[in-house]
Scaffold this motif. Sequence first.
Motif, PDB file in Angstrom:
ATOM      1  N   LYS A   1       0.819  -1.216   0.000  1.00  0.00           N
ATOM      2  CA  LYS A   1       0.000   0.000   0.000  1.00  0.00           C
ATOM      3  C   LYS A   1       0.851   1.265   0.000  1.00  0.00           C
ATOM      4  O   LYS A   1       0.740   2.127   0.873  1.00  0.00           O
ATOM      5  CB  LYS A   1      -0.971  -0.013   1.197  1.00  0.00           C
ATOM      6  N   PHE A   2       1.686   1.378  -1.028  1.00  0.00           N
ATOM      7  CA  PHE A   2       2.473   2.595  -1.206  1.00  0.00           C
ATOM      8  C   PHE A   2       1.666   3.617  -2.005  1.00  0.00           C
ATOM      9  O   PHE A   2       0.990   3.269  -2.974  1.00  0.00           O
ATOM     10  CB  PHE A   2       3.786   2.292  -1.933  1.00  0.00           C
ATOM     11  N   PHE A   3       1.754   4.873  -1.572  1.00  0.00           N
ATOM     12  CA  PHE A   3       1.078   5.970  -2.262  1.00  0.00           C
ATOM     13  C   PHE A   3       2.079   7.082  -2.510  1.00  0.00           C
ATOM     14  O   PHE A   3       2.894   7.410  -1.641  1.00  0.00           O
ATOM     15  CB  PHE A   3      -0.082   6.518  -1.414  1.00  0.00           C
ATOM     16  N   PRO A   4       2.038   7.703  -3.704  1.00  0.00           N
ATOM     17  CA  PRO A   4       2.928   8.849  -3.944  1.00  0.00           C
ATOM     18  C   PRO A   4       2.541  10.021  -3.056  1.00  0.00           C
ATOM     19  O   PRO A   4       1.354  10.268  -2.814  1.00  0.00           O
ATOM     20  CB  PRO A   4       2.707   9.166  -5.425  1.00  0.00           C
ATOM     21  N   MET A   5       3.548  10.730  -2.541  1.00  0.00           N
ATOM     22  CA  MET A   5       3.314  11.925  -1.742  1.00  0.00           C
ATOM     23  C   MET A   5       3.191  13.119  -2.684  1.00  0.00           C
ATOM     24  O   MET A   5       4.112  13.403  -3.468  1.00  0.00           O
ATOM     25  CB  MET A   5       4.467  12.140  -0.769  1.00  0.00           C
ATOM     26  N   PRO A   6       2.062  13.832  -2.632  1.00  0.00           N
ATOM     27  CA  PRO A   6       1.906  14.982  -3.531  1.00  0.00           C
ATOM     28  C   PRO A   6       2.750  16.172  -3.089  1.00  0.00           C
ATOM     29  O   PRO A   6       2.989  16.367  -1.899  1.00  0.00           O
ATOM     30  CB  PRO A   6       0.414  15.299  -3.411  1.00  0.00           C
ATOM     31  N   LYS A   7       3.198  16.962  -4.052  1.00  0.00           N
ATOM     32  CA  LYS A   7       3.911  18.196  -3.735  1.00  0.00           C
ATOM     33  C   LYS A   7       2.883  19.301  -3.519  1.00  0.00           C
ATOM     34  O   LYS A   7       2.504  20.013  -4.442  1.00  0.00           O
ATOM     35  CB  LYS A   7       4.878  18.547  -4.867  1.00  0.00           C
ATOM     36  N   ASN A   8       2.408  19.396  -2.266  1.00  0.00           N
ATOM     37  CA  ASN A   8       1.342  20.337  -1.946  1.00  0.00           C
ATOM     38  C   ASN A   8       1.805  21.457  -1.018  1.00  0.00           C
ATOM     39  O   ASN A   8       0.973  22.192  -0.466  1.00  0.00           O
ATOM     40  CB  ASN A   8       0.161  19.588  -1.310  1.00  0.00           C
ATOM     41  N   GLY A   9       3.117  21.587  -0.831  1.00  0.00           N
ATOM     42  CA  GLY A   9       3.627  22.632   0.023  1.00  0.00           C
ATOM     43  C   GLY A   9       3.629  22.305   1.498  1.00  0.00           C
ATOM     44  O   GLY A   9       4.113  23.100   2.310  1.00  0.00           O
ATOM     45  N   LEU A  10       3.119  21.134   1.872  1.00  0.00           N
ATOM     46  CA  LEU A  10       3.069  20.732   3.271  1.00  0.00           C
ATOM     47  C   LEU A  10       4.274  19.848   3.595  1.00  0.00           C
ATOM     48  O   LEU A  10       4.818  19.185   2.711  1.00  0.00           O
ATOM     49  CB  LEU A  10       1.765  19.986   3.560  1.00  0.00           C
ATOM     50  N   PRO A  11       4.691  19.803   4.859  1.00  0.00           N
ATOM     51  CA  PRO A  11       5.875  19.007   5.218  1.00  0.00           C
ATOM     52  C   PRO A  11       5.701  17.523   4.902  1.00  0.00           C
ATOM     53  O   PRO A  11       4.615  16.958   5.077  1.00  0.00           O
ATOM     54  CB  PRO A  11       6.010  19.234   6.731  1.00  0.00           C
ATOM     55  N   ALA A  12       6.774  16.897   4.453  1.00  0.00           N
ATOM     56  CA  ALA A  12       6.738  15.453   4.192  1.00  0.00           C
ATOM     57  C   ALA A  12       6.455  14.671   5.459  1.00  0.00           C
ATOM     58  O   ALA A  12       5.883  13.578   5.409  1.00  0.00           O
ATOM     59  CB  ALA A  12       8.064  15.013   3.577  1.00  0.00           C
ATOM     60  N   ALA A  13       6.831  15.222   6.612  1.00  0.00           N
ATOM     61  CA  ALA A  13       6.604  14.541   7.889  1.00  0.00           C
ATOM     62  C   ALA A  13       5.144  14.186   8.098  1.00  0.00           C
ATOM     63  O   ALA A  13       4.827  13.182   8.757  1.00  0.00           O
ATOM     64  CB  ALA A  13       7.093  15.418   9.044  1.00  0.00           C
ATOM     65  N   LEU A  14       4.231  14.979   7.541  1.00  0.00           N
ATOM     66  CA  LEU A  14       2.809  14.710   7.745  1.00  0.00           C
ATOM     67  C   LEU A  14       2.391  13.380   7.121  1.00  0.00           C
ATOM     68  O   LEU A  14       1.381  12.798   7.515  1.00  0.00           O
ATOM     69  CB  LEU A  14       1.967  15.847   7.169  1.00  0.00           C
TER      70      LEU A  14
END
Length: 360
Positions: free
Chosen positions: A129-142
């Motif tokens: 269950k891997f999902f790409p992290m979107p570049k939405n300006g929010l920290p990757a830590a979230l």
Amino acid sequence: MREIDAFDALAAGKSIHDDANFSWRVARHPRGNVTPDDFNWAQGAIPEPEPGQVLLKTHYLGLAPVMRMYMMGGSPSGEVPLGIGDVIHGRGVAQIIKSRNPNWREGDLVQGQMGWQTYKVSAMTPQEKFFPMPKNGLPAALGSGVLGMTGLSAYAGLFPTGDPRKGDLMVLSGAAGGVGSMVSQIAANVVGCDVVGIAGGADKCAFVRNHGCSAAIDYKNENLVERLDALRPDGIDLYFDNVGGETLEACMERLRMHARVVLCGSISEYARTDPFALANYTRLRRTDSRMQGFFVYNHIHRWDAVMSDLAGWIREGKLKPVQDIITGFENMPKALAQLYYGQNVGVQCCSVRGEPKDWR
């Protein structure tokens, strides 16, 4: 020495570097709360991806109470049961640093089943269950909590399971925890519920009053039954349960007509020898109410829509993300122990390498 302090000694002298793969493994199956003797630190070579695989470099790992069940050899989430010597299960945020899979590019950031290790080779199968992290300006830590499986749990428990309505008289246990700190804010600020939060200690009660709750009950220092009577004299429309046990029983006594009870977690019962026996479930019949559990992986099809909603509420100021981040992969066992000793506020996470460079 306090029990929680023993984990500092476990971490002493340990650190990671980028030319080896480090992992935490099951040393023995826990009995009661986790202890330092339950964990084993291991070091090995960085694996090489084969055709169809990628090499992932861990940046953040999230923690949840269910991990103790994994370590005990249970499989509550459909994961492969853990034996002695196995890498502990856990989801996190990682960057693809080598790719031999045409569907995934080097440099992409993903969220998924990493396990407690600093590198991982994966074929990116649906089971992980891997999902790409979107570049939405929010920290990757979230991605290791609020915009990860914890966020999906909060959403799935509140909306499709709890059916919240504006004006609902709501009670939320575990209100200072990972799921609870999100549910309180979404219920109050997005839906318009009136939320009474249950938490342990004056500091946590102050926290929940600043994160969506109109009032708080300190179960460690106040009489729960008396405070429920005072704060919910007209009863409860929606109870979101994160702890089980006597707290669930007390709230069941105060259901209004057509109330809803959401079974999300039961952390108060995890270390019991015998399961808690709920004696007053017939209150559901008397009030035409319903009690419903949910399994977060049954809601995985909602992922994109839920993450979009959560990110939007963060940007709008309706949801303040709260992640209790401990620094250093060597401190993963302590981070897990903090959940059982009640020392975390918000989603418990570990920063393994911090934010990836040049990503957002």
